[in-house]
Scaffold this motif. Structure first.
Motif, PDB file in Angstrom:
ATOM      1  N   ASN A  35       0.777  -1.239   0.000  1.00 27.11           N
ATOM      2  CA  ASN A  35       0.000   0.000   0.000  1.00 27.11           C
ATOM      3  C   ASN A  35       0.808   1.288   0.000  1.00 27.11           C
ATOM      4  OD1 ASN A  35      -2.887  -1.133   0.541  1.00 27.11           O
ATOM      5  ND2 ASN A  35      -1.578  -2.147   2.047  1.00 27.11           N
ATOM      6  N   LEU A  36       2.112   1.215   0.265  1.00 19.74           N
ATOM      7  CA  LEU A  36       2.913   2.427   0.390  1.00 19.74           C
ATOM      8  C   LEU A  36       4.154   2.451  -0.495  1.00 19.74           C
ATOM      9  CD1 LEU A  36       2.748   2.824   4.290  1.00 19.74           C
ATOM     10  CD2 LEU A  36       1.512   4.178   2.581  1.00 19.74           C
ATOM     11  N   ASP A  37       4.609   1.300  -0.926  1.00 17.95           N
ATOM     12  CA  ASP A  37       5.812   1.267  -1.748  1.00 17.95           C
ATOM     13  C   ASP A  37       5.579   2.005  -3.071  1.00 17.95           C
ATOM     14  OD1 ASP A  37       8.575  -0.060  -2.276  1.00 17.95           O
ATOM     15  OD2 ASP A  37       7.384  -0.542  -4.057  1.00 17.95           O
ATOM     16  N   ALA A  38       6.526   2.863  -3.441  1.00 21.65           N
ATOM     17  CA  ALA A  38       6.358   3.691  -4.641  1.00 21.65           C
ATOM     18  C   ALA A  38       6.239   2.836  -5.903  1.00 21.65           C
ATOM     19  CB  ALA A  38       7.534   4.656  -4.762  1.00 21.65           C
ATOM     20  N   ALA A  39       7.009   1.762  -5.987  1.00 18.28           N
ATOM     21  CA  ALA A  39       6.946   0.901  -7.171  1.00 18.28           C
ATOM     22  C   ALA A  39       5.592   0.204  -7.271  1.00 18.28           C
ATOM     23  CB  ALA A  39       8.078  -0.120  -7.132  1.00 18.28           C
ATOM     24  N   THR A  40       5.079  -0.269  -6.145  1.00 14.30           N
ATOM     25  CA  THR A  40       3.765  -0.912  -6.142  1.00 14.30           C
ATOM     26  C   THR A  40       2.686   0.074  -6.588  1.00 14.30           C
ATOM     27  OG1 THR A  40       4.427  -2.403  -4.352  1.00 14.30           O
ATOM     28  CG2 THR A  40       2.072  -2.116  -4.713  1.00 14.30           C
ATOM     29  N   LEU A  41       2.749   1.297  -6.078  1.00 13.71           N
ATOM     30  CA  LEU A  41       1.750   2.306  -6.442  1.00 13.71           C
ATOM     31  C   LEU A  41       1.800   2.627  -7.931  1.00 13.71           C
ATOM     32  CD1 LEU A  41       2.011   4.780  -3.414  1.00 13.71           C
ATOM     33  CD2 LEU A  41       0.418   2.885  -3.745  1.00 13.71           C
ATOM     34  N   ARG A  42       2.967   2.468  -8.548  1.00 14.25           N
ATOM     35  CA  ARG A  42       3.092   2.711  -9.992  1.00 14.25           C
ATOM     36  C   ARG A  42       2.658   1.507 -10.826  1.00 14.25           C
ATOM     37  NH1 ARG A  42       8.226   4.824  -8.437  1.00 14.25           N
ATOM     38  NH2 ARG A  42       9.179   2.888  -9.186  1.00 14.25           N
ATOM     39  N   GLY A  43       2.217   0.467 -10.157  1.00 16.54           N
ATOM     40  CA  GLY A  43       1.745  -0.706 -10.881  1.00 16.54           C
ATOM     41  C   GLY A  43       2.774  -1.805 -11.052  1.00 16.54           C
ATOM     42  N   GLU A  44       3.920  -1.704 -10.386  1.00 17.01           N
ATOM     43  CA  GLU A  44       4.939  -2.738 -10.499  1.00 17.01           C
ATOM     44  C   GLU A  44       4.633  -3.900  -9.551  1.00 17.01           C
ATOM     45  OE1 GLU A  44       8.887  -1.150 -10.232  1.00 17.01           O
ATOM     46  OE2 GLU A  44       8.370   0.640 -11.382  1.00 17.01           O
ATOM     47  N   ARG A  45       5.340  -4.972  -9.714  1.00 19.26           N
ATOM     48  CA  ARG A  45       5.079  -6.205  -8.963  1.00 19.26           C
ATOM     49  C   ARG A  45       5.534  -6.041  -7.504  1.00 19.26           C
ATOM     50  NH1 ARG A  45       4.215 -11.444 -10.768  1.00 19.26           N
ATOM     51  NH2 ARG A  45       4.907 -13.132  -9.395  1.00 19.26           N
ATOM     52  N   PRO A  46       4.655  -6.284  -6.535  1.00 20.64           N
ATOM     53  CA  PRO A  46       4.999  -6.140  -5.115  1.00 20.64           C
ATOM     54  C   PRO A  46       5.710  -7.392  -4.575  1.00 20.64           C
ATOM     55  CG  PRO A  46       2.684  -6.672  -5.322  1.00 20.64           C
ATOM     56  CD  PRO A  46       3.205  -6.565  -6.718  1.00 20.64           C
ATOM     57  N   GLU A  47       6.949  -7.536  -4.905  1.00 19.92           N
ATOM     58  CA  GLU A  47       7.678  -8.760  -4.570  1.00 19.92           C
ATOM     59  C   GLU A  47       7.789  -8.987  -3.064  1.00 19.92           C
ATOM     60  OE1 GLU A  47       8.389 -11.094  -6.449  1.00 19.92           O
ATOM     61  OE2 GLU A  47       8.450 -10.285  -8.479  1.00 19.92           O
ATOM     62  N   THR A  48       8.043  -7.940  -2.304  1.00 18.81           N
ATOM     63  CA  THR A  48       8.202  -8.107  -0.849  1.00 18.81           C
ATOM     64  C   THR A  48       6.926  -8.625  -0.209  1.00 18.81           C
ATOM     65  OG1 THR A  48       9.845  -6.339  -0.759  1.00 18.81           O
ATOM     66  CG2 THR A  48       8.748  -6.907   1.301  1.00 18.81           C
ATOM     67  N   ALA A  49       5.793  -8.079  -0.618  1.00 19.23           N
ATOM     68  CA  ALA A  49       4.518  -8.527  -0.066  1.00 19.23           C
ATOM     69  C   ALA A  49       4.273  -9.993  -0.396  1.00 19.23           C
ATOM     70  CB  ALA A  49       3.382  -7.660  -0.604  1.00 19.23           C
ATOM     71  N   LEU A  50       4.560 -10.386  -1.620  1.00 15.08           N
ATOM     72  CA  LEU A  50       4.360 -11.791  -2.010  1.00 15.08           C
ATOM     73  C   LEU A  50       5.323 -12.707  -1.260  1.00 15.08           C
ATOM     74  CD1 LEU A  50       3.993 -11.289  -5.869  1.00 15.08           C
ATOM     75  CD2 LEU A  50       2.153 -11.807  -4.251  1.00 15.08           C
ATOM     76  N   ASP A  51       6.505 -12.197  -0.971  1.00 12.95           N
ATOM     77  CA  ASP A  51       7.537 -13.031  -0.353  1.00 12.95           C
ATOM     78  C   ASP A  51       7.244 -13.367   1.102  1.00 12.95           C
ATOM     79  OD1 ASP A  51      10.273 -14.258  -0.462  1.00 12.95           O
ATOM     80  OD2 ASP A  51      10.632 -12.749   1.106  1.00 12.95           O
ATOM     81  N   VAL A  52       6.497 -12.530   1.829  1.00 16.97           N
ATOM     82  CA  VAL A  52       6.259 -12.805   3.245  1.00 16.97           C
ATOM     83  C   VAL A  52       5.102 -13.792   3.451  1.00 16.97           C
ATOM     84  CG1 VAL A  52       7.129 -10.549   3.920  1.00 16.97           C
ATOM     85  CG2 VAL A  52       4.682 -10.858   3.591  1.00 16.97           C
ATOM     86  N   ILE A  53       4.351 -14.103   2.391  1.00 16.72           N
ATOM     87  CA  ILE A  53       3.211 -15.020   2.517  1.00 16.72           C
ATOM     88  C   ILE A  53       3.718 -16.463   2.519  1.00 16.72           C
ATOM     89  CG2 ILE A  53       1.073 -15.805   1.408  1.00 16.72           C
ATOM     90  CD1 ILE A  53       0.755 -12.989   0.257  1.00 16.72           C
ATOM     91  N   GLU A  54       3.137 -17.264   3.363  1.00 17.36           N
ATOM     92  CA  GLU A  54       3.492 -18.684   3.475  1.00 17.36           C
ATOM     93  C   GLU A  54       3.467 -19.350   2.094  1.00 17.36           C
ATOM     94  OE1 GLU A  54       4.530 -22.132   4.060  1.00 17.36           O
ATOM     95  OE2 GLU A  54       4.277 -21.176   6.047  1.00 17.36           O
ATOM     96  N   PRO A  55       4.603 -19.930   1.654  1.00 11.26           N
ATOM     97  CA  PRO A  55       4.631 -20.578   0.331  1.00 11.26           C
ATOM     98  C   PRO A  55       3.615 -21.710   0.175  1.00 11.26           C
ATOM     99  CG  PRO A  55       6.855 -20.281   1.195  1.00 11.26           C
ATOM    100  CD  PRO A  55       5.908 -19.953   2.298  1.00 11.26           C
ATOM    101  N   ARG A  56       3.213 -22.328   1.290  1.00 14.50           N
ATOM    102  CA  ARG A  56       2.250 -23.425   1.218  1.00 14.50           C
ATOM    103  C   ARG A  56       0.843 -22.912   0.852  1.00 14.50           C
ATOM    104  NH1 ARG A  56       4.303 -28.126   3.643  1.00 14.50           N
ATOM    105  NH2 ARG A  56       6.332 -27.794   4.650  1.00 14.50           N
ATOM    106  N   GLN A  57       0.642 -21.578   0.913  1.00 11.77           N
ATOM    107  CA  GLN A  57      -0.635 -21.014   0.449  1.00 11.77           C
ATOM    108  C   GLN A  57      -0.578 -20.831  -1.066  1.00 11.77           C
ATOM    109  OE1 GLN A  57      -1.253 -17.589   3.517  1.00 11.77           O
ATOM    110  NE2 GLN A  57      -3.298 -18.470   3.144  1.00 11.77           N
TER     111      GLN A  57
END
Length: 389
Positions: free
Chosen positions: A203-225
């Motif tokens: 919600n705050l990362d400048a790259a995410t707000l520009r429509g880029e891929r939010p890698e950090t957010a995806l990375d903290v989610i349990e891989p088993r999900q």
């Protein structure tokens, strides 16, 4: 001992005059009297040799009749001395209170009726813009009305309750961690930090707000999900109604709009408790306010996004989980001021100077700043009208 001088005139009998006592000129004595009346009396000074000579000469002239009668005590002298005394008394009565009043007004100019210097409005503006304390519990109602100032690029949150909210990440504060069930304080603290990382990157990362891929957010989610991650990646790659990245991420089309400045206002709270399956359950509820401008225009529009996020972290010694990852149990959102029924993966704020895009709103009118009510999990998702932005 120096004192008020005597006459010092030779006796009429012709006898030898008594030795004269060093006299004080009238000017010196008058200065002493004036200083005493002003409250800063100074002792009369011993006259100089020259002063004594002048005094003796004047007295000799007076004795020979060379000076007019009553030159020191006559009506003219008394009248002049009386006027000076009255002036001193007048300043003592009026001047001191006036000086005190000036000093008080200098410290507190708002005491002047009518506030001629405009200090009351400046103080009011400063109080209105002072930061709010962190939110520690659900508010009892919506924020009060704010003066309807028009937002500008220099002041993009004018007329919004968010003007007093924290800036960006500073608005996402973590509660103090403590052990929960079989989890240590350090494990609970890690769960809180990972939840914060997801919120910030989504919600705050400048790259995410520009429509880029939010890698950090995806990375903290349990891989088993795996199902959740696949759904989010599809939504980011090819958004549609069934795969809408806006359910988790805030994104704007860089070809359409950009942030007005570099500040997004944030307000909310994060709590935790013991969950099921030897876990800690973290609940996050935050509202983000985005000020935006179109290319070539100074008009500012605001989009408000409220996000509710529930995550869990289980004890890795008892369950098959990935240490340091969080399991997302629920993610929900409410959005104010965006086009209805557009599923291109971007939020589209409405500007007063532009024609509306998307379908007409069909939902109820709501206050996007009202954080006093929970977002119902089973609500019908309708695009409504906001009462303010």
């Amino acid at each position: 001992m120096a004192g008020r001088p005597s006459d010092g005139t030779p006796s009429a009998s012709g006898d030898e005059a008594e030795p004269s006592t060093p006299s004080i000129p009238d000017e010196e004595w008058q200065k002493f009297v004036e200083d005493a009346e002003r409250g800063r009396a100074s002792a009369p000074k011993e006259p100089s040799a020259r002063a004594r000579m002048v005094t003796e000469r004047l007295r000799a002239q007076e004795a020979r009749g060379e000076l007019p009668p009553g030159w020191r005590t006559g009506p003219a002298w008394q009248e002049m001395n009386g006027r000076a005394t009255r002036r001193r008394r007048w300043w003592a009565i009026v001047g001191v209170p006036l000086a005190v009043a000036v000093a008080v007004v200098a410290v507190r100019p708002s005491l002047i009726p009518g506030d001629p210097f405009g200090t009351a409005s400046e103080a009011s503006d400063a109080a209105a813009a002072s930061p709010l304390p962190a939110e520690t519990a659900a508010p009892t109602g919506a924020p009060g009305a704010v003066d309807p100032d028009t937002p500008t690029v220099a002041r993009p949150f004018a007329g919004s309750p968010a003007e007093r909210w924290a800036d960006g990440e500073a608005g996402i504060t973590l509660p103090a961690a403590n052990p929960v069930g079989t989890l240590t304080r350090a494990q609970v603290e890690q769960a809180l930090r990972q939840t914060r990382r997801l919120l910030v990157d989504a919600n705050l990362d400048a790259a995410t707000l520009r429509g880029e891929r939010p890698e950090t957010a995806l990375d903290v989610i349990e891989p088993r999900q795996k199902e959740l991650l696949d759904r989010l990646r599809t939504a980011l790659r090819k958004p549609d109604k069934e795969h809408d990245p806006l359910r988790m991420f805030s994104r704007f089309d860089p070809a359409e709009v950009r942030l007005a400045g570099d500040v997004v206002k944030t307000r909310g709270r994060m709590t935790f408790k013991e969950g099921e399956d030897a876990s800690v359950a973290v609940h996050a509820d935050y509202t983000f306010v985005y000020p935006l401008v179109r290319e070539g225009s100074d008009e500012v529009a605001r989009t408000i996004v409220r996000r509710v996020l529930d995550v869990e972290v289980s004890d890795p010694t008892r369950y098959q989980v990935t240490p340091g990852k969080i399991v997302v149990k629920r993610y929900d959102q409410e959005v104010g001021n965006t086009a209805c029924d557009l599923y291109d993966g971007y939020l589209h704020p409405h500007f007063d100077s532009a024609e509306p895009t998307g379908a007409p709103p069909t939902g109820p009118t709501t206050d996007p700043y009202d954080r006093s009510k929970d977002i119902p999990e089973d609500r019908r998702v309708e695009c409504g009208v906001v009462s303010r932005t």
